[in-house]
Design a protein around this motif. Sequence first.
Motif, PDB file in Angstrom:
ATOM      1  N   VAL A 307      52.589  54.058  85.875  1.00 28.48           N
ATOM      2  CA  VAL A 307      52.316  54.195  87.371  1.00 28.48           C
ATOM      3  C   VAL A 307      52.956  55.502  87.886  1.00 28.48           C
ATOM      4  N   ARG A 308      53.965  55.974  87.520  1.00 27.95           N
ATOM      5  CA  ARG A 308      54.429  57.190  88.058  1.00 27.95           C
ATOM      6  C   ARG A 308      53.595  58.410  87.539  1.00 27.95           C
ATOM      7  N   ALA A 309      53.315  58.339  86.224  1.00 26.91           N
ATOM      8  CA  ALA A 309      52.431  59.317  85.710  1.00 26.91           C
ATOM      9  C   ALA A 309      51.180  59.379  86.531  1.00 26.91           C
ATOM     10  N   ALA A 310      50.539  58.390  86.968  1.00 26.65           N
ATOM     11  CA  ALA A 310      49.283  58.418  87.526  1.00 26.65           C
ATOM     12  C   ALA A 310      49.240  58.916  88.869  1.00 26.65           C
ATOM     13  N   VAL A 311      50.624  58.535  89.600  1.00 31.88           N
ATOM     14  CA  VAL A 311      50.861  59.168  90.785  1.00 31.88           C
ATOM     15  C   VAL A 311      51.181  60.946  90.725  1.00 31.88           C
ATOM     16  N   VAL A 312      51.811  61.204  89.696  1.00 34.09           N
ATOM     17  CA  VAL A 312      52.155  62.600  89.486  1.00 34.09           C
ATOM     18  C   VAL A 312      50.757  63.472  89.266  1.00 34.09           C
ATOM     19  N   ALA A 313      50.075  62.756  88.553  1.00 32.39           N
ATOM     20  CA  ALA A 313      48.729  63.342  88.224  1.00 32.39           C
ATOM     21  C   ALA A 313      48.110  63.737  89.176  1.00 32.39           C
ATOM     22  N   SER A 314      47.865  62.757  90.328  1.00 28.72           N
ATOM     23  CA  SER A 314      47.367  63.049  91.807  1.00 28.72           C
ATOM     24  C   SER A 314      47.899  64.105  92.457  1.00 28.72           C
ATOM     25  N   VAL A 315      49.001  63.965  92.540  1.00 28.84           N
ATOM     26  CA  VAL A 315      49.705  65.065  93.370  1.00 28.84           C
ATOM     27  C   VAL A 315      49.473  66.449  92.618  1.00 28.84           C
ATOM     28  N   ARG A 316      49.592  66.568  91.629  1.00 27.68           N
ATOM     29  CA  ARG A 316      49.480  67.776  90.959  1.00 27.68           C
ATOM     30  C   ARG A 316      48.122  68.431  91.176  1.00 27.68           C
ATOM     31  N   HIS A 317      47.107  67.798  91.071  1.00 30.50           N
ATOM     32  CA  HIS A 317      45.806  68.204  91.229  1.00 30.50           C
ATOM     33  C   HIS A 317      45.549  68.270  93.072  1.00 30.50           C
ATOM     34  N   THR A 320      48.965  70.542  95.108  1.00 31.77           N
ATOM     35  CA  THR A 320      49.683  71.928  94.746  1.00 31.77           C
ATOM     36  C   THR A 320      48.345  72.618  94.301  1.00 31.77           C
ATOM     37  N   PRO A 321      48.788  74.093  94.022  1.00 34.46           N
ATOM     38  CA  PRO A 321      47.797  74.941  93.538  1.00 34.46           C
ATOM     39  C   PRO A 321      47.419  74.963  92.076  1.00 34.46           C
ATOM     40  N   TYR A 322      47.731  73.922  91.362  1.00 34.74           N
ATOM     41  CA  TYR A 322      47.709  73.727  90.109  1.00 34.74           C
ATOM     42  C   TYR A 322      46.299  74.314  89.645  1.00 34.74           C
ATOM     43  N   ARG A 336      52.077  74.609  84.982  1.00 40.81           N
ATOM     44  CA  ARG A 336      52.836  73.056  85.214  1.00 40.81           C
ATOM     45  C   ARG A 336      54.380  73.532  85.740  1.00 40.81           C
ATOM     46  N   ASP A 337      54.929  74.422  84.878  1.00 40.10           N
ATOM     47  CA  ASP A 337      56.330  74.811  85.409  1.00 40.10           C
ATOM     48  C   ASP A 337      56.303  75.255  86.601  1.00 40.10           C
ATOM     49  N   ARG A 338      55.303  75.977  87.191  1.00 41.86           N
ATOM     50  CA  ARG A 338      55.483  76.735  88.618  1.00 41.86           C
ATOM     51  C   ARG A 338      55.460  75.841  89.704  1.00 41.86           C
ATOM     52  N   ILE A 339      54.395  74.605  89.286  1.00 42.76           N
ATOM     53  CA  ILE A 339      54.247  73.727  90.550  1.00 42.76           C
ATOM     54  C   ILE A 339      55.140  72.322  90.337  1.00 42.76           C
ATOM     55  N   ARG A 340      55.997  72.342  89.407  1.00 39.77           N
ATOM     56  CA  ARG A 340      56.987  71.217  89.441  1.00 39.77           C
ATOM     57  C   ARG A 340      57.920  70.826  90.514  1.00 39.77           C
ATOM     58  N   ALA A 341      58.323  71.882  91.043  1.00 38.38           N
ATOM     59  CA  ALA A 341      59.376  71.601  92.112  1.00 38.38           C
ATOM     60  C   ALA A 341      58.549  71.113  93.638  1.00 38.38           C
ATOM     61  N   GLU A 342      57.242  71.522  93.532  1.00 41.19           N
ATOM     62  CA  GLU A 342      56.315  71.088  94.495  1.00 41.19           C
ATOM     63  C   GLU A 342      55.938  69.690  94.377  1.00 41.19           C
ATOM     64  N   ILE A 343      55.589  69.162  93.118  1.00 44.82           N
ATOM     65  CA  ILE A 343      55.434  67.974  92.746  1.00 44.82           C
ATOM     66  C   ILE A 343      56.735  66.817  93.167  1.00 44.82           C
ATOM     67  N   ASP A 344      58.004  67.448  92.826  1.00 46.00           N
ATOM     68  CA  ASP A 344      59.181  66.641  93.189  1.00 46.00           C
ATOM     69  C   ASP A 344      59.417  66.318  94.639  1.00 46.00           C
ATOM     70  N   ARG A 345      59.171  67.554  95.491  1.00 44.57           N
ATOM     71  CA  ARG A 345      59.010  67.587  96.875  1.00 44.57           C
ATOM     72  C   ARG A 345      58.194  66.329  97.405  1.00 44.57           C
ATOM     73  N   VAL A 346      57.153  66.437  97.067  1.00 43.58           N
ATOM     74  CA  VAL A 346      56.081  65.377  97.778  1.00 43.58           C
ATOM     75  C   VAL A 346      56.566  63.962  97.225  1.00 43.58           C
ATOM     76  N   LEU A 347      56.813  63.893  96.041  1.00 47.13           N
ATOM     77  CA  LEU A 347      57.201  62.442  95.548  1.00 47.13           C
ATOM     78  C   LEU A 347      58.538  62.091  96.296  1.00 47.13           C
ATOM     79  N   ASP A 348      59.540  62.807  96.527  1.00 47.02           N
ATOM     80  CA  ASP A 348      60.546  62.730  97.425  1.00 47.02           C
ATOM     81  C   ASP A 348      60.353  62.154  98.719  1.00 47.02           C
ATOM     82  N   SER A 349      59.364  62.757  99.204  1.00 45.78           N
ATOM     83  CA  SER A 349      59.214  62.375 100.815  1.00 45.78           C
ATOM     84  C   SER A 349      58.276  60.924 100.653  1.00 45.78           C
TER      85      SER A 349
END
Length: 351
Positions: A307-317, A320-322, A336-349
């Motif tokens: 479930v988390r992987a599905a959400v991460v994939a959505s946020v990534r695309h 973020t500017p991925y 992926r390394d460049r946008i990792r912090a942005e993904i974490d920020r969105v998921l935390d929110s």
Amino acid sequence: MEEQRPKVQRRVIAAAEADLARQKYVAPIDILSQLGWLPANFVDKWRTGRSAHLEGVAVDEAKVRTALGYLRSWAEQQGLLASEMPYLAGTRDRRPLRFTENGEPELERIFHTHWVSPNLSEKRREQLEARQSKAPDLVVISPVNDWTCRGCGVRGDAGEFMFLEDEAPHCLDCADFGHLVFLPAGNAAMSRRAKSESGLSALVMAFNRRRKRYQRLGILVEQAALESAEQKCLADEDVRALRRVRDAERRAAGDVEFQAEMAEAIRKAFPRCPGERPQRIAEHAAVRGSGRVGRSAAGRALDDNAVRAAVVASVRHLDTPYDELLMSGVPRPVARDRIRAEIDRVLDSWM
């Protein structure tokens, strides 16, 4: 006790137990093949009548007798029923096949004896014996090289159908197949019906050089049988179309239900995920045949990581500017390394 048995005996018993579980009977020729003593290509050559016997192909007769003796002892201990089966060649005359060069009676009987499960009903046993004793289909070859007909001397081109009789190529007219028509593989129902209604039929095979084996191209059947099969398949088309629609509706209903369950799992894991975003993530991740995480075994089980992987994939695309990084030529691991912090920020929110 098991370790005290000779290695060959253990191998024979293991192969026999596997065959009995799978097909409800055990045949000596199958056991020798599984032991690696009887190459499959020689068996096929023999079954199609291109080899008179199997003597000398397998290991020496003493080892064969020893192995088949182990088989008999095991079968009798298991209470299996002995049944002598005929072996017919895949030739026009359907001649009986010999295992030994001179037809040695005792060894022929050993090879012909199949061991059948006693748990089968009499009717099921009769059906099994009828299937086992049936001769192989006649086979017509689409050769890879030019050839010359042994009967009429006419030269055949590569790909032009021929029939091998006693290792000699024959054109379809000389093989008495000239009146048959070719039905390509692809429609299983039509092939099955045409073959069942044709008094004479033959499989058409071609050697696949890449896979190094023969593969089926279709069948040769009588014209009347083909026409009858076509009419019956046309009559059934409406029924099959309705069945396909119903199957599609049933699958769609199942998909909708599963997507709703996944969306709810996303909301529980990320309660602040906005609006309809959980539903859109679930619909995208759970598309049938997509290969996405929602269709994996873990995804269908609504595993937390999936479930988390599905959400991460959505946020990534989407958040973020991925994608832009990839299009600009940035390697995927770097992007992926460049946008990792942005993904974490969105998921935390969204937590």
